[in-house]
Design an enzyme around this catalytic site. Structure first.
Site, PDB file in Angstrom:
ATOM      1  N   ARG A 175      -3.484  -6.975  -5.318  1.00 24.45           N
ATOM      2  CA  ARG A 175      -4.064  -5.985  -6.227  1.00 24.45           C
ATOM      3  C   ARG A 175      -3.319  -4.662  -6.055  1.00 24.45           C
ATOM      4  O   ARG A 175      -2.458  -4.514  -5.199  1.00 24.45           O
ATOM      5  CB  ARG A 175      -5.549  -5.786  -5.928  1.00 24.45           C
ATOM      6  CG  ARG A 175      -5.848  -5.239  -4.541  1.00 24.45           C
ATOM      7  CD  ARG A 175      -7.334  -5.174  -4.271  1.00 24.45           C
ATOM      8  NE  ARG A 175      -7.609  -4.621  -2.940  1.00 24.45           N
ATOM      9  CZ  ARG A 175      -8.830  -4.565  -2.400  1.00 24.45           C
ATOM     10  NH1 ARG A 175      -9.870  -5.047  -3.071  1.00 24.45           N
ATOM     11  NH2 ARG A 175      -8.992  -4.043  -1.206  1.00 24.45           N
TER      12      ARG A 175
ATOM     13  N   THR B  90      -7.469   4.038  -3.230  1.00 23.81           N
ATOM     14  CA  THR B  90      -7.497   5.491  -3.362  1.00 23.81           C
ATOM     15  C   THR B  90      -8.088   5.966  -4.678  1.00 23.81           C
ATOM     16  O   THR B  90      -7.791   7.067  -5.125  1.00 23.81           O
ATOM     17  CB  THR B  90      -6.076   6.059  -3.226  1.00 23.81           C
ATOM     18  OG1 THR B  90      -5.256   5.505  -4.261  1.00 23.81           O
ATOM     19  CG2 THR B  90      -5.476   5.727  -1.877  1.00 23.81           C
TER      20      THR B  90
ATOM     21  N   LYS C  35       1.542   7.219   8.270  1.00 24.25           N
ATOM     22  CA  LYS C  35       2.545   7.379   7.220  1.00 24.25           C
ATOM     23  C   LYS C  35       3.702   8.257   7.676  1.00 24.25           C
ATOM     24  O   LYS C  35       4.848   8.063   7.232  1.00 24.25           O
ATOM     25  CB  LYS C  35       1.894   7.920   5.947  1.00 24.25           C
ATOM     26  CG  LYS C  35       0.892   6.954   5.316  1.00 24.25           C
ATOM     27  CD  LYS C  35       1.489   5.566   5.071  1.00 24.25           C
ATOM     28  CE  LYS C  35       0.528   4.626   4.375  1.00 24.25           C
ATOM     29  NZ  LYS C  35       1.118   3.298   4.101  1.00 24.25           N
TER      30      LYS C  35
ATOM     31  N   ASP D  53      -0.601 -11.563   1.074  1.00 20.55           N
ATOM     32  CA  ASP D  53      -1.839 -10.792   1.214  1.00 20.55           C
ATOM     33  C   ASP D  53      -2.798 -11.556   2.105  1.00 20.55           C
ATOM     34  O   ASP D  53      -2.543 -12.713   2.463  1.00 20.55           O
ATOM     35  CB  ASP D  53      -2.474 -10.531  -0.163  1.00 20.55           C
ATOM     36  CG  ASP D  53      -3.224  -9.212  -0.226  1.00 20.55           C
ATOM     37  OD1 ASP D  53      -4.150  -9.014   0.585  1.00 20.55           O
ATOM     38  OD2 ASP D  53      -2.904  -8.388  -1.104  1.00 20.55           O
TER      39      ASP D  53
ATOM     40  N   ASP E  54      -1.302 -11.639   7.255  1.00 15.68           N
ATOM     41  CA  ASP E  54      -1.913 -10.512   7.949  1.00 15.68           C
ATOM     42  C   ASP E  54      -0.755  -9.745   8.563  1.00 15.68           C
ATOM     43  O   ASP E  54      -0.119 -10.210   9.507  1.00 15.68           O
ATOM     44  CB  ASP E  54      -2.873 -11.013   9.026  1.00 15.68           C
ATOM     45  CG  ASP E  54      -3.501  -9.896   9.841  1.00 15.68           C
ATOM     46  OD1 ASP E  54      -2.994  -8.758   9.807  1.00 15.68           O
ATOM     47  OD2 ASP E  54      -4.505 -10.158  10.539  1.00 15.68           O
TER      48      ASP E  54
ATOM     49  N   TYR F  64      -4.589   7.936   8.766  1.00 14.15           N
ATOM     50  CA  TYR F  64      -3.693   7.491   7.699  1.00 14.15           C
ATOM     51  C   TYR F  64      -2.428   8.348   7.690  1.00 14.15           C
ATOM     52  O   TYR F  64      -1.309   7.832   7.630  1.00 14.15           O
ATOM     53  CB  TYR F  64      -4.430   7.597   6.365  1.00 14.15           C
ATOM     54  CG  TYR F  64      -3.658   7.160   5.157  1.00 14.15           C
ATOM     55  CD1 TYR F  64      -3.562   5.815   4.810  1.00 14.15           C
ATOM     56  CD2 TYR F  64      -3.025   8.095   4.333  1.00 14.15           C
ATOM     57  CE1 TYR F  64      -2.866   5.412   3.684  1.00 14.15           C
ATOM     58  CE2 TYR F  64      -2.312   7.697   3.210  1.00 14.15           C
ATOM     59  CZ  TYR F  64      -2.245   6.358   2.882  1.00 14.15           C
ATOM     60  OH  TYR F  64      -1.546   5.968   1.766  1.00 14.15           O
TER      61      TYR F  64
END
Length: 273
Positions: A16, A188, A154, A37, A58, A150
């Site tokens: 997705r 998000t 990143k 996925d 995974d 997060y």
């Protein structure tokens, strides 16, 4: 002629959101795509629809990576590229973040990216070179309150991207990063930035009331992004997919080790007029 004719590319988190759009676009541009996925039903459905191979992956498990690379090579005889797209997001202040939550995000976003690079390098080298596109974030280049874990991961993805670009250049492997701002995906969706209305468990569910509440949250989020983003809107996953396509195709043949921000101008600064 497609931009990726003859290429074989693994896309993680492809069931997705951004990953799905990347898988669809890459397939439309001629690539053989491995949809990877942990959402097996959704991932299999996407793969079947676009004529791709699905593998359960995974990204925090090295054995899963080895199996995915082997499956790609068994099915198509080679591997030419990887889009390290899989990621998770948790909202919390740093001082309220439990260690388990911190490590969960690190495992997917940072360790997953590392294992991806490590696992595909030999196959890409054997193919005579290839491309790796890591999904970092706007927050990999700045800070943002309430998403510290997060943001930390990143930043790490950008570091891994630069080191991998240096180490793998001799094998003809280019490594770059996309750095999206807010993108309208399940992870998000800007509506999630607004608090859920309090629900009375004794009250019968009212679908119309829920639809109205969702519409109001969407409108509130649209107003928020009109203020924050110079282009005045949230990004679309297909826009990120087009950037990933550019970095995977020959159009970017002299580019490696670089972050590419796609955020509607958010990182440019703050407008006070």
């Amino acid at each position: 002629m497609g931009k990726l004719d003859g290429r074989v590319v693994i896309v993680t988190g492809a069931a997705r959101g951004q990953g799905e759009q990347e898988a669809r676009l890459f397939r439309a541009e001629g690539a053989e795509v491995v949809v990877a996925d942990v959402l097996d039903d959704r991932g299999k459905a996407v793969a079947e629809e676009i004529g791709a191979l699905y593998v359960h992956l995974d990204v925090g498990e090295e054995a899963d990576w080895q199996a995915a690379v082997a499956a790609a090579r068994t099915a198509y005889g080679r591997l030419d590229g990887l889009v390290n797209n899989a990621g998770i997001l948790r909202f919390n202040t740093l001082t309220d973040t439990p260690l388990d939550e911190f490590m969960q995000v690190v495992r997917v976003n940072q360790v997953g990216c590392f294992l991806g690079i490590k696992s595909v390098a030999a196959a890409l080298t054997e193919a005579g070179g290839g491309t790796i596109v890591n999904t970092a974030s706007y927050t990999g280049l700045t800070g943002m309150a309430a998403v510290g874990t997060y943001t930390a991961t990143k930043h790490a993805v950008l570091g891994l991207t630069r080191v991998a670009a240096l180490e793998l250049a001799g094998a003809g492997i280019r490594v770059n990063a996309v750095c999206p701002g807010a993108i309208d995906t399940a992870m998000t969706n800007p509506a999630l930035l607004d608090p859920e209305p309090e629900r009375d468990p004794e009250r019968e569910r009212d679908p119309e009331r829920e639809r109205d509440a969702e519409t109001e949250r969407d409108r509130s989020s649209e107003r928020l992004y009109r203020r924050l983003v110079p282009l005045g809107r949230i990004g679309r996953p297909e826009e990120v997919a087009r950037l990933a396509l550019f970095l995977t195709s020959r159009d970017s043949s002299y580019i490696t080790g670089q972050p590419f921000v796609i955020d509607g101008g958010w990182l440019a600064g703050v407008s006070v007029v």
